[in-house]
Design a protein around this motif. Structure first.
Motif, PDB file in Angstrom:
ATOM      1  N   LEU A 136       0.835  -1.214   0.000  1.00  0.00           N
ATOM      2  CA  LEU A 136       0.000   0.000   0.000  1.00  0.00           C
ATOM      3  C   LEU A 136       0.866   1.258   0.000  1.00  0.00           C
ATOM      4  O   LEU A 136       0.553   2.237  -0.685  1.00  0.00           O
ATOM      5  CB  LEU A 136      -0.947   0.000   1.199  1.00  0.00           C
ATOM      6  N   ALA A 137       1.966   1.238   0.745  1.00  0.00           N
ATOM      7  CA  ALA A 137       2.877   2.389   0.765  1.00  0.00           C
ATOM      8  C   ALA A 137       3.507   2.601  -0.606  1.00  0.00           C
ATOM      9  O   ALA A 137       3.641   3.748  -1.061  1.00  0.00           O
ATOM     10  CB  ALA A 137       3.958   2.194   1.830  1.00  0.00           C
ATOM     11  N   LEU A 138       3.889   1.520  -1.275  1.00  0.00           N
ATOM     12  CA  LEU A 138       4.457   1.650  -2.621  1.00  0.00           C
ATOM     13  C   LEU A 138       3.446   2.210  -3.610  1.00  0.00           C
ATOM     14  O   LEU A 138       3.783   3.062  -4.436  1.00  0.00           O
ATOM     15  CB  LEU A 138       4.977   0.292  -3.109  1.00  0.00           C
ATOM     16  N   ILE A 139       2.210   1.741  -3.519  1.00  0.00           N
ATOM     17  CA  ILE A 139       1.147   2.267  -4.391  1.00  0.00           C
ATOM     18  C   ILE A 139       0.936   3.742  -4.109  1.00  0.00           C
ATOM     19  O   ILE A 139       0.814   4.553  -5.034  1.00  0.00           O
ATOM     20  CB  ILE A 139      -0.158   1.462  -4.208  1.00  0.00           C
ATOM     21  N   PHE A 140       0.901   4.114  -2.837  1.00  0.00           N
ATOM     22  CA  PHE A 140       0.721   5.514  -2.467  1.00  0.00           C
ATOM     23  C   PHE A 140       1.858   6.378  -3.008  1.00  0.00           C
ATOM     24  O   PHE A 140       1.625   7.441  -3.592  1.00  0.00           O
ATOM     25  CB  PHE A 140       0.629   5.652  -0.941  1.00  0.00           C
ATOM     26  N   LEU A 141       3.095   5.915  -2.825  1.00  0.00           N
ATOM     27  CA  LEU A 141       4.252   6.683  -3.325  1.00  0.00           C
ATOM     28  C   LEU A 141       4.224   6.823  -4.846  1.00  0.00           C
ATOM     29  O   LEU A 141       4.531   7.893  -5.380  1.00  0.00           O
ATOM     30  CB  LEU A 141       5.556   6.034  -2.872  1.00  0.00           C
ATOM     31  N   PHE A 156       3.906  10.304  -6.915  1.00  0.00           N
ATOM     32  CA  PHE A 156       4.871  10.568  -7.980  1.00  0.00           C
ATOM     33  C   PHE A 156       4.160  10.855  -9.306  1.00  0.00           C
ATOM     34  O   PHE A 156       4.467  11.836  -9.988  1.00  0.00           O
ATOM     35  CB  PHE A 156       5.815   9.362  -8.117  1.00  0.00           C
ATOM     36  N   LEU A 157       3.212  10.000  -9.679  1.00  0.00           N
ATOM     37  CA  LEU A 157       2.480  10.195 -10.938  1.00  0.00           C
ATOM     38  C   LEU A 157       1.640  11.463 -10.912  1.00  0.00           C
ATOM     39  O   LEU A 157       1.564  12.183 -11.917  1.00  0.00           O
ATOM     40  CB  LEU A 157       1.596   8.977 -11.229  1.00  0.00           C
ATOM     41  N   ALA A 158       1.008  11.746  -9.782  1.00  0.00           N
ATOM     42  CA  ALA A 158       0.190  12.965  -9.676  1.00  0.00           C
ATOM     43  C   ALA A 158       1.069  14.202  -9.800  1.00  0.00           C
ATOM     44  O   ALA A 158       0.712  15.156 -10.494  1.00  0.00           O
ATOM     45  CB  ALA A 158      -0.565  12.975  -8.346  1.00  0.00           C
ATOM     46  N   PHE A 159       2.228  14.182  -9.142  1.00  0.00           N
ATOM     47  CA  PHE A 159       3.137  15.325  -9.201  1.00  0.00           C
ATOM     48  C   PHE A 159       3.615  15.571 -10.624  1.00  0.00           C
ATOM     49  O   PHE A 159       3.515  16.681 -11.147  1.00  0.00           O
ATOM     50  CB  PHE A 159       4.331  15.100  -8.262  1.00  0.00           C
ATOM     51  N   LEU A 179       2.714  18.478 -13.253  1.00  0.00           N
ATOM     52  CA  LEU A 179       3.847  19.267 -13.731  1.00  0.00           C
ATOM     53  C   LEU A 179       3.940  19.260 -15.253  1.00  0.00           C
ATOM     54  O   LEU A 179       4.211  20.291 -15.872  1.00  0.00           O
ATOM     55  CB  LEU A 179       5.140  18.722 -13.117  1.00  0.00           C
ATOM     56  N   LEU A 180       3.687  18.109 -15.857  1.00  0.00           N
ATOM     57  CA  LEU A 180       3.809  17.968 -17.304  1.00  0.00           C
ATOM     58  C   LEU A 180       2.489  18.178 -18.043  1.00  0.00           C
ATOM     59  O   LEU A 180       2.436  18.046 -19.263  1.00  0.00           O
ATOM     60  CB  LEU A 180       4.380  16.587 -17.653  1.00  0.00           C
ATOM     61  N   LEU A 184      -4.097  11.556 -17.204  1.00  0.00           N
ATOM     62  CA  LEU A 184      -3.563  10.682 -16.161  1.00  0.00           C
ATOM     63  C   LEU A 184      -4.073  11.104 -14.787  1.00  0.00           C
ATOM     64  O   LEU A 184      -4.509  10.275 -13.990  1.00  0.00           O
ATOM     65  CB  LEU A 184      -2.032  10.693 -16.180  1.00  0.00           C
ATOM     66  N   VAL A 185      -4.020  12.401 -14.528  1.00  0.00           N
ATOM     67  CA  VAL A 185      -4.475  12.916 -13.234  1.00  0.00           C
ATOM     68  C   VAL A 185      -5.967  12.655 -13.052  1.00  0.00           C
ATOM     69  O   VAL A 185      -6.410  12.224 -11.978  1.00  0.00           O
ATOM     70  CB  VAL A 185      -4.137  14.417 -13.092  1.00  0.00           C
ATOM     71  N   ASN A 186      -6.764  12.876 -14.096  1.00  0.00           N
ATOM     72  CA  ASN A 186      -8.210  12.606 -14.013  1.00  0.00           C
ATOM     73  C   ASN A 186      -8.485  11.125 -13.781  1.00  0.00           C
ATOM     74  O   ASN A 186      -9.364  10.770 -13.000  1.00  0.00           O
ATOM     75  CB  ASN A 186      -8.925  13.073 -15.279  1.00  0.00           C
ATOM     76  N   TRP A 187      -7.726  10.256 -14.474  1.00  0.00           N
ATOM     77  CA  TRP A 187      -7.910   8.814 -14.298  1.00  0.00           C
ATOM     78  C   TRP A 187      -7.605   8.421 -12.856  1.00  0.00           C
ATOM     79  O   TRP A 187      -8.343   7.658 -12.236  1.00  0.00           O
ATOM     80  CB  TRP A 187      -7.008   8.042 -15.265  1.00  0.00           C
ATOM     81  N   MET A 188      -6.518   8.972 -12.309  1.00  0.00           N
ATOM     82  CA  MET A 188      -6.142   8.655 -10.936  1.00  0.00           C
ATOM     83  C   MET A 188      -7.195   9.141  -9.944  1.00  0.00           C
ATOM     84  O   MET A 188      -7.459   8.477  -8.939  1.00  0.00           O
ATOM     85  CB  MET A 188      -4.774   9.252 -10.595  1.00  0.00           C
ATOM     86  N   ASN A 189      -7.792  10.283 -10.218  1.00  0.00           N
ATOM     87  CA  ASN A 189      -8.827  10.825  -9.330  1.00  0.00           C
ATOM     88  C   ASN A 189     -10.113   9.999  -9.368  1.00  0.00           C
ATOM     89  O   ASN A 189     -10.913  10.061  -8.440  1.00  0.00           O
ATOM     90  CB  ASN A 189      -9.145  12.274  -9.687  1.00  0.00           C
ATOM     91  N   ASN A 190     -10.311   9.259 -10.455  1.00  0.00           N
ATOM     92  CA  ASN A 190     -11.570   8.532 -10.634  1.00  0.00           C
ATOM     93  C   ASN A 190     -11.419   7.012 -10.618  1.00  0.00           C
ATOM     94  O   ASN A 190     -12.284   6.307 -11.119  1.00  0.00           O
ATOM     95  CB  ASN A 190     -12.223   8.971 -11.954  1.00  0.00           C
TER      96      ASN A 190
END
Length: 169
Positions: free
Chosen positions: A31-36, A40-43, A47-48, A53-59
């Motif tokens: 779970l910690a690895l998934i969170f990290l 990382f992907l959200a940041f 940034l890019l 990707l950000v929308n997919w992660m939010n949903n």
């Protein structure tokens, strides 16, 4: 030198309680690895400008989240046990995965062991009469105390050397 082979003794197997502790700790690490990775992907997604990707992660839904957890769990165990013969929890608790001869299993066996973890309730299967879980039995692996195994193997080889020098002379 003797050509007898060491075979794991059941007394070296760690208890079901120890296995459950390893299971809980490893789940926390996954779970910690998934969170990290998500951070990382959200940041970098933000940034890019990777809004998809950000929308997919939010949903991400329950099913996707469970699927990702299973995939990360398989990868986690395959990498850690494949490279080191032990996961992070096993490192902390002083336990190790071995084959019936007390040595680190080959990579194919570790992959099989990791894939067997998909079996429903596998994480609780070692709480029964045996300290071996289904992923142990199906892959012919054992989880033992590392120090006790090293001592047992040392004694085994020393015992096999008794009389060898007299025979060679």
């Amino acid at each position: 030198m003797s050509n007898s082979t060491y075979i794991i003794d059941d007394k070296l197997l760690v208890s079901g309680g120890q296995r459950f502790l390893n299971y809980l700790l490893d789940n926390i690490f996954v779970l910690a690895l998934i969170f990290l990775l998500a951070v990382f992907l959200a940041f970098f997604g933000t940034l890019l400008g990777l809004t998809g990707l950000v929308n997919w992660m939010n949903n991400i839904g329950d099913l996707e989240g469970r699927f990702l957890f299973v995939v990360f769990t398989i990868i986690y165990y395959t990498v850690t046990e494949g490279l080191f013969g032990r996961s992070l929890a096993k490192l902390i608790t002083g336990t190790i995965v071995v084959d019936e001869n007390g040595v680190k299993p080959d990579f194919g066996t570790i992959v099989k062991r990791s894939l067997c973890r998909i079996i429903p309730f596998d994480g609780l299967s070692f709480l029964g009469s045996s300290a071996r879980g289904w992923h142990d039995s199906l892959s012919d692996t054992y989880v033992v105390n590392k120090k006790a195994l090293e001592e047992e193997v040392k004694i085994f080889h020393e015992f096999n050397l008794i009389g060898v020098q007299e025979l060679q002379a």
